[in-house]
Design a protein around this motif. Structure first.
Motif, PDB file in Angstrom:
ATOM      1  N   HIS A  32       0.844  -1.207   0.000  1.00 16.13           N
ATOM      2  CA  HIS A  32       0.000   0.000   0.000  1.00 16.13           C
ATOM      3  C   HIS A  32       0.872   1.247   0.000  1.00 16.13           C
ATOM      4  CE1 HIS A  32      -3.603  -2.364   0.799  1.00 16.13           C
ATOM      5  NE2 HIS A  32      -2.921  -3.005   1.722  1.00 16.13           N
ATOM      6  N   ASP A  33       0.637   2.122  -0.952  1.00 17.31           N
ATOM      7  CA  ASP A  33       1.355   3.394  -1.045  1.00 17.31           C
ATOM      8  C   ASP A  33       0.517   4.481  -0.372  1.00 17.31           C
ATOM      9  OD1 ASP A  33       3.039   5.513  -1.729  1.00 17.31           O
ATOM     10  OD2 ASP A  33       2.158   5.713  -3.725  1.00 17.31           O
ATOM     11  N   VAL A  34       0.526   4.473   0.958  1.00 18.03           N
ATOM     12  CA  VAL A  34      -0.262   5.433   1.727  1.00 18.03           C
ATOM     13  C   VAL A  34       0.608   5.959   2.866  1.00 18.03           C
ATOM     14  CG1 VAL A  34      -2.316   5.728   3.190  1.00 18.03           C
ATOM     15  CG2 VAL A  34      -2.427   4.247   1.183  1.00 18.03           C
ATOM     16  N   SER A  35       0.706   7.278   2.973  1.00 15.27           N
ATOM     17  CA  SER A  35       1.479   7.882   4.063  1.00 15.27           C
ATOM     18  C   SER A  35       0.651   7.873   5.347  1.00 15.27           C
ATOM     19  CB  SER A  35       1.856   9.323   3.706  1.00 15.27           C
ATOM     20  OG  SER A  35       0.707  10.152   3.732  1.00 15.27           O
ATOM     21  N   ALA A  36       1.318   8.112   6.450  1.00 16.85           N
ATOM     22  CA  ALA A  36       0.613   8.175   7.733  1.00 16.85           C
ATOM     23  C   ALA A  36      -0.391   9.332   7.739  1.00 16.85           C
ATOM     24  CB  ALA A  36       1.616   8.324   8.880  1.00 16.85           C
ATOM     25  N   GLU A  37      -0.029  10.437   7.109  1.00 16.27           N
ATOM     26  CA  GLU A  37      -0.928  11.590   7.054  1.00 16.27           C
ATOM     27  C   GLU A  37      -2.160  11.279   6.198  1.00 16.27           C
ATOM     28  OE1 GLU A  37       2.386  11.710   6.575  1.00 16.27           O
ATOM     29  OE2 GLU A  37       2.962  12.729   8.421  1.00 16.27           O
ATOM     30  N   GLU A  38      -1.942  10.570   5.086  1.00 19.44           N
ATOM     31  CA  GLU A  38      -3.070  10.167   4.251  1.00 19.44           C
ATOM     32  C   GLU A  38      -3.962   9.191   5.012  1.00 19.44           C
ATOM     33  OE1 GLU A  38      -1.016  10.575  -0.175  1.00 19.44           O
ATOM     34  OE2 GLU A  38      -0.865   8.688   0.907  1.00 19.44           O
ATOM     35  N   TRP A  39      -3.356   8.283   5.764  1.00 17.74           N
ATOM     36  CA  TRP A  39      -4.132   7.347   6.576  1.00 17.74           C
ATOM     37  C   TRP A  39      -5.007   8.109   7.569  1.00 17.74           C
ATOM     38  CZ3 TRP A  39      -6.743   3.297   7.382  1.00 17.74           C
ATOM     39  CH2 TRP A  39      -7.062   2.853   8.667  1.00 17.74           C
ATOM     40  N   LEU A  74      -4.992  11.778  -2.617  1.00 22.05           N
ATOM     41  CA  LEU A  74      -5.902  10.647  -2.415  1.00 22.05           C
ATOM     42  C   LEU A  74      -6.884  10.524  -3.575  1.00 22.05           C
ATOM     43  CD1 LEU A  74      -6.489  11.015   1.417  1.00 22.05           C
ATOM     44  CD2 LEU A  74      -5.308   9.119   0.270  1.00 22.05           C
ATOM     45  N   ALA A  75      -7.308  11.644  -4.142  1.00 18.70           N
ATOM     46  CA  ALA A  75      -8.214  11.613  -5.300  1.00 18.70           C
ATOM     47  C   ALA A  75      -7.491  11.037  -6.513  1.00 18.70           C
ATOM     48  CB  ALA A  75      -8.746  13.016  -5.593  1.00 18.70           C
ATOM     49  N   ARG A  76      -6.215  11.432  -6.713  1.00 21.59           N
ATOM     50  CA  ARG A  76      -5.435  10.884  -7.833  1.00 21.59           C
ATOM     51  C   ARG A  76      -5.245   9.374  -7.680  1.00 21.59           C
ATOM     52  NH1 ARG A  76      -2.588  15.729  -7.278  1.00 21.59           N
ATOM     53  NH2 ARG A  76      -0.943  14.729  -6.049  1.00 21.59           N
ATOM     54  N   LYS A  77      -5.164   8.909  -6.449  1.00 27.31           N
ATOM     55  CA  LYS A  77      -5.030   7.470  -6.185  1.00 27.31           C
ATOM     56  C   LYS A  77      -6.372   6.757  -6.262  1.00 27.31           C
ATOM     57  CE  LYS A  77      -1.068   7.959  -3.062  1.00 27.31           C
ATOM     58  NZ  LYS A  77      -0.557   7.708  -1.702  1.00 27.31           N
ATOM     59  N   PRO A  98     -15.437   3.876  -3.511  1.00 28.52           N
ATOM     60  CA  PRO A  98     -15.493   2.428  -3.278  1.00 28.52           C
ATOM     61  C   PRO A  98     -14.093   1.804  -3.187  1.00 28.52           C
ATOM     62  CG  PRO A  98     -17.144   3.056  -4.884  1.00 28.52           C
ATOM     63  CD  PRO A  98     -16.301   4.290  -4.630  1.00 28.52           C
ATOM     64  N   GLN A  99     -13.180   2.240  -4.054  1.00 29.59           N
ATOM     65  CA  GLN A  99     -11.798   1.752  -3.999  1.00 29.59           C
ATOM     66  C   GLN A  99     -11.146   2.186  -2.682  1.00 29.59           C
ATOM     67  OE1 GLN A  99      -9.284   2.974  -7.288  1.00 29.59           O
ATOM     68  NE2 GLN A  99      -7.437   2.716  -6.065  1.00 29.59           N
ATOM     69  N   GLY A 100     -11.405   3.419  -2.264  1.00 29.06           N
ATOM     70  CA  GLY A 100     -10.861   3.916  -1.008  1.00 29.06           C
ATOM     71  C   GLY A 100     -11.391   3.143   0.183  1.00 29.06           C
ATOM     72  N   GLN A 101     -12.670   2.777   0.125  1.00 28.68           N
ATOM     73  CA  GLN A 101     -13.263   1.992   1.213  1.00 28.68           C
ATOM     74  C   GLN A 101     -12.627   0.608   1.281  1.00 28.68           C
ATOM     75  OE1 GLN A 101     -15.641   2.900   3.705  1.00 28.68           O
ATOM     76  NE2 GLN A 101     -14.740   1.019   4.468  1.00 28.68           N
ATOM     77  N   ALA A 102     -12.427  -0.013   0.129  1.00 28.11           N
ATOM     78  CA  ALA A 102     -11.800  -1.334   0.102  1.00 28.11           C
ATOM     79  C   ALA A 102     -10.374  -1.259   0.640  1.00 28.11           C
ATOM     80  CB  ALA A 102     -11.815  -1.897  -1.319  1.00 28.11           C
ATOM     81  N   GLN A 103      -9.649  -0.249   0.216  1.00 28.75           N
ATOM     82  CA  GLN A 103      -8.278  -0.102   0.704  1.00 28.75           C
ATOM     83  C   GLN A 103      -8.275   0.279   2.181  1.00 28.75           C
ATOM     84  OE1 GLN A 103      -5.688   2.058  -1.890  1.00 28.75           O
ATOM     85  NE2 GLN A 103      -3.871   1.455  -0.759  1.00 28.75           N
ATOM     86  N   PHE A 104      -9.237   1.081   2.608  1.00 27.42           N
ATOM     87  CA  PHE A 104      -9.341   1.443   4.028  1.00 27.42           C
ATOM     88  C   PHE A 104      -9.453   0.187   4.881  1.00 27.42           C
ATOM     89  CE2 PHE A 104     -11.648   2.092   7.901  1.00 27.42           C
ATOM     90  CZ  PHE A 104     -11.008   3.183   8.464  1.00 27.42           C
ATOM     91  N   ASP A 105     -10.288  -0.753   4.460  1.00 26.68           N
ATOM     92  CA  ASP A 105     -10.480  -1.977   5.242  1.00 26.68           C
ATOM     93  C   ASP A 105      -9.169  -2.740   5.410  1.00 26.68           C
ATOM     94  OD1 ASP A 105     -13.164  -1.308   5.466  1.00 26.68           O
ATOM     95  OD2 ASP A 105     -13.788  -2.626   3.827  1.00 26.68           O
ATOM     96  N   ALA A 106      -8.378  -2.820   4.336  1.00 25.16           N
ATOM     97  CA  ALA A 106      -7.084  -3.506   4.413  1.00 25.16           C
ATOM     98  C   ALA A 106      -6.111  -2.726   5.296  1.00 25.16           C
ATOM     99  CB  ALA A 106      -6.507  -3.688   3.012  1.00 25.16           C
ATOM    100  N   LEU A 107      -6.091  -1.413   5.151  1.00 22.78           N
ATOM    101  CA  LEU A 107      -5.201  -0.571   5.963  1.00 22.78           C
ATOM    102  C   LEU A 107      -5.591  -0.611   7.434  1.00 22.78           C
ATOM    103  CD1 LEU A 107      -5.052   2.521   3.573  1.00 22.78           C
ATOM    104  CD2 LEU A 107      -3.189   0.898   3.996  1.00 22.78           C
ATOM    105  N   ALA A 108      -6.888  -0.631   7.705  1.00 25.75           N
ATOM    106  CA  ALA A 108      -7.365  -0.665   9.093  1.00 25.75           C
ATOM    107  C   ALA A 108      -6.897  -1.926   9.804  1.00 25.75           C
ATOM    108  CB  ALA A 108      -8.889  -0.551   9.137  1.00 25.75           C
TER     109      ALA A 108
END
Length: 146
Positions: A32-39, A74-77, A98-108
């Motif tokens: 996952h290419d997500v920074s702590a701030e984006e999280w 986050l919108a570009r991603k 929807p993609q953000g929600q799916a990725q959120f679940d994995a990140l959570a």
């Protein structure tokens, strides 16, 4: 003489940096290419969908320019969407896609594992006191006119 290791603020800052570093390492290891701030933004939007950029800035304790840049990334991603308010076109609401929600679940799941490690060996009563104390300290600072 002030000794940093004797100050709660030192440990709050130290823990914050350590958690952000560990979180990004774990996200990256899982692909996952997500920074702590984006999280942090995703976490807020999950709990409060449809916030405006201004409200999101307030909740994230970031200035509006920084928040807008994070939302842009986050919108570009493909993780968030923006929608104009139907009553006032000047107002834009931000939500997880929807993609953000799916990725959120994995990140959570990753974040929860890290938090379990962080809180290992600490009683629920001690965690409640720590949370209450940090909240009070934050409130005290918010009330400070300086």
């Amino acid at each position: 003489m002030m000794i940093p290791e004797n100050l709660p603020a030192y440990w709050v800052n130290h823990l914050s940096f350590a958690m952000r570093r560990a979180l990004v390492q774990r996200f990256s290891a899982a692909g996952h290419d997500v920074s702590a701030e984006e999280w942090a933004v995703l976490l807020i939007l999950q709990a409060h969908p449809g916030l405006t950029a201004s409200a999101l800035s307030d909740k994230a304790f970031r200035d509006k320019t920084t928040t807008t840049r994070m939302v842009d990334r986050l919108a570009r991603k493909g993780m968030v969407t923006r929608a104009r308010d139907t009553d006032d076109r000047r107002v834009v609401h931000i939500t997880l896609s929807p993609q953000g929600q799916a990725q959120f679940d994995a990140l959570a799941a990753i974040a929860q594992q890290m938090l379990a490690q962080v809180m290992q060996g600490i009683s629920p009563a001690d965690l409640a006191i720590a949370t209450q104390t940090l909240r009070r300290m934050t409130d005290n600072l918010k009330g400070d006119p300086a």
